[in-house]
Design an enzyme around this catalytic site. Structure first.
Site, PDB file in Angstrom:
ATOM      1  N   TYR A  16       0.818  -1.213   0.000  1.00 33.79           N
ATOM      2  CA  TYR A  16       0.000   0.000   0.000  1.00 33.79           C
ATOM      3  C   TYR A  16       0.859   1.274   0.000  1.00 33.79           C
ATOM      4  CZ  TYR A  16      -4.607  -2.097   0.972  1.00 33.79           C
ATOM      5  OH  TYR A  16      -5.796  -2.772   0.908  1.00 33.79           O
ATOM      6  N   ASP A  74      -5.483  -7.470   4.111  1.00 27.07           N
ATOM      7  CA  ASP A  74      -6.723  -6.899   3.577  1.00 27.07           C
ATOM      8  C   ASP A  74      -7.554  -7.996   2.935  1.00 27.07           C
ATOM      9  OD1 ASP A  74      -8.565  -4.890   2.705  1.00 27.07           O
ATOM     10  OD2 ASP A  74      -7.699  -5.083   0.703  1.00 27.07           O
ATOM     11  N   LYS A 132       4.857 -14.805   1.474  1.00 28.01           N
ATOM     12  CA  LYS A 132       5.031 -15.449   0.163  1.00 28.01           C
ATOM     13  C   LYS A 132       6.537 -15.567  -0.068  1.00 28.01           C
ATOM     14  CE  LYS A 132       3.397 -17.079  -3.755  1.00 28.01           C
ATOM     15  NZ  LYS A 132       2.575 -18.323  -3.852  1.00 28.01           N
ATOM     16  N   ASP A 183     -11.196 -10.122   4.589  1.00 25.62           N
ATOM     17  CA  ASP A 183     -12.507 -10.197   3.937  1.00 25.62           C
ATOM     18  C   ASP A 183     -12.927 -11.655   3.829  1.00 25.62           C
ATOM     19  OD1 ASP A 183     -12.727  -7.439   3.587  1.00 25.62           O
ATOM     20  OD2 ASP A 183     -13.466  -7.638   1.523  1.00 25.62           O
ATOM     21  N   ASP A 190      -1.102 -18.090  -0.150  1.00 21.98           N
ATOM     22  CA  ASP A 190      -2.095 -18.841  -0.931  1.00 21.98           C
ATOM     23  C   ASP A 190      -2.618 -20.040  -0.132  1.00 21.98           C
ATOM     24  OD1 ASP A 190       0.502 -19.764  -1.201  1.00 21.98           O
ATOM     25  OD2 ASP A 190       0.348 -20.269  -3.322  1.00 21.98           O
TER      26      ASP A 190
END
Ligand code: IPM
Ligand code: MG
Length: 352
Positions: A141, A247, A191, A251, A223
């Site tokens: 971000y 983020d 990752k 969700d 993942d």
């Protein structure tokens, strides 16, 4: 005790839910003999409309000089032009950065009475109690370079996933500290098989782990983490991760709880000044109808009592009242009921 709270209702359903959370806070103040004073400011699309900026310097300064900030939501179709100079979301990011709140705590718990609202089978949801600690002021971000230009005659856009060691360390240390008061397990999500920034992330996780041997540390690729959240969410206790990974994963995790409208968050930094907001957005489709679920914002207010004001008894009492309200069957539309935002808040206030 005396506390000064800045309210940033924002856009869409924001004003409808923040006003209810403030009523709940007033009830707490009355019951436990505290004084909460509020100052209300514009942030997001509403601030662009009035001042031409999603977050003005004055508003940021007012937030900084208060004990805590309670935010509704920002954004909406009106401000969605991809070429616009300012966007409501920029204000939110500038606020997080300006307040230095580098850790975003997003607890995900499943109330037994709401299991039917989750797309997952109830047996998968047994025992789910996750705390996601999302790094909030770095990563993809905020990294540089960032922007658009024309290179070799082609339009180009760049975002950068950048981390300094200290940025990872401070959020990692907080995750371990929080795990100590829970099930003593930290899952660090990265990752590292592809990204250099993730290899630094993992290296620091290992180091912090060595200094906190009483806490179990595991590493999971992002993942895999997204898959495991669906196949076996009860495996996790504290999950700590990069800004954008967090983020996306929160969700995903929110559907476990039946509705995004239920989930709170707290953003914390070095001081006790915190930023509190539900994890859902401004829901323009239902804005102005008075039917939004206020629970995420009310539980965010509970987190404010705990983390910024050190009022654990009050925080726990409020959380208990919310739990009882759900157990007793009070429901807004997102969880299959007919109560308005105000009525739902009234049900909670009644049980406090
Ligand atoms: C969130 C939101 C924000 C984010 C948006 C509104 C900028 O999705 O708080 O999760 O991406 O952080
Ligand atoms: Mg989000």
């Amino acid at each position: 005790m005396n506390f000064k709270i800045t309210l940033l209702p924002g856009d869409g359903i924001g004003p409808e839910i923040v006003v209810e959370a403030a009523r709940v806070l007033d009830t707490i103040a009355g019951k436990y003999n505290h004084t909460f004073t509020y100052q209300e400011r514009l942030m997001g699309g509403c601030s662009i409309d009035k001042y031409g900026s999603s977050l003005t310097d004055e508003t940021l300064a007012d937030c900084k000089s208060s004990d805590a900030v309670l935010l509704g939501a920002v954004g909406g179709p009106k401000w969605d032009d991809p070429l616009a100079k300012d966007r409501p979301e920029r204000g939110l990011l500038a606020l997080r950065k300006g307040l230095g709140v580098f850790a975003n705590l997003r607890p995900v718990k499943v109330h037994p009475a709401l299991m039917e609202w989750s797309p997952l089978k109830p047996e998968k949801l047994q025992g789910v109690d996750i705390l996601v600690v999302r790094e909030l002021t770095g990563g993809l971000y905020f990294g540089f370079p960032k922007g658009r230009d024309v290179k070799d005659g082609r339009e180009r856009a760049v975002d950068t996933l950048e981390y300094y060691d200290y940025e990872v360390r401070r959020v990692m240390e907080l995750a371990f500290k929080l795990a100590r008061g829970r099930k003593k397990k930290v899952t660090s999500v990265d990752k590292a098989n592809v990204l250099e920034s993730s290899r630094l992330w993992r290296q620091i996780a290992v180091k912090v782990g060595e200094a906190n041997k009483d806490i179990e540390l595991e590493h999971t690729l992002v993942d895999t983490a997204s898959m495991r959240l669906i196949t076996g969410p009860a495996w996790m206790d504290v999950m700590v991760t990069e800004n954008m990974f967090g983020d996306i994963l929160t969700d995903e995790a929110s559907v476990l709880a039946g509705s995004m409208g239920m989930l709170p968050s707290a953003s914390l930094g070095e001081s006790t000044l915190g930023l509190y907001e539900p994890i859902h957005g401004s829901a323009p489709d239902i804005a102005g109808k008075g039917i939004a679920n206020p629970v995420g914002t009310i539980l965010s207010a509970a987190m404010m009592l705990r983390h910024s004001f050190n009022l654990e008894t009050e925080a726990a009492a409020l959380e208990k009242a919310v739990e009882q309200t759900i157990t007793d069957g009070a429901r807004t539309a997102d969880i299959g009921g007919k109560l308005t935002t105000r009525q739902m808040a009234d049900e909670i206030i009644k049980r406090m």
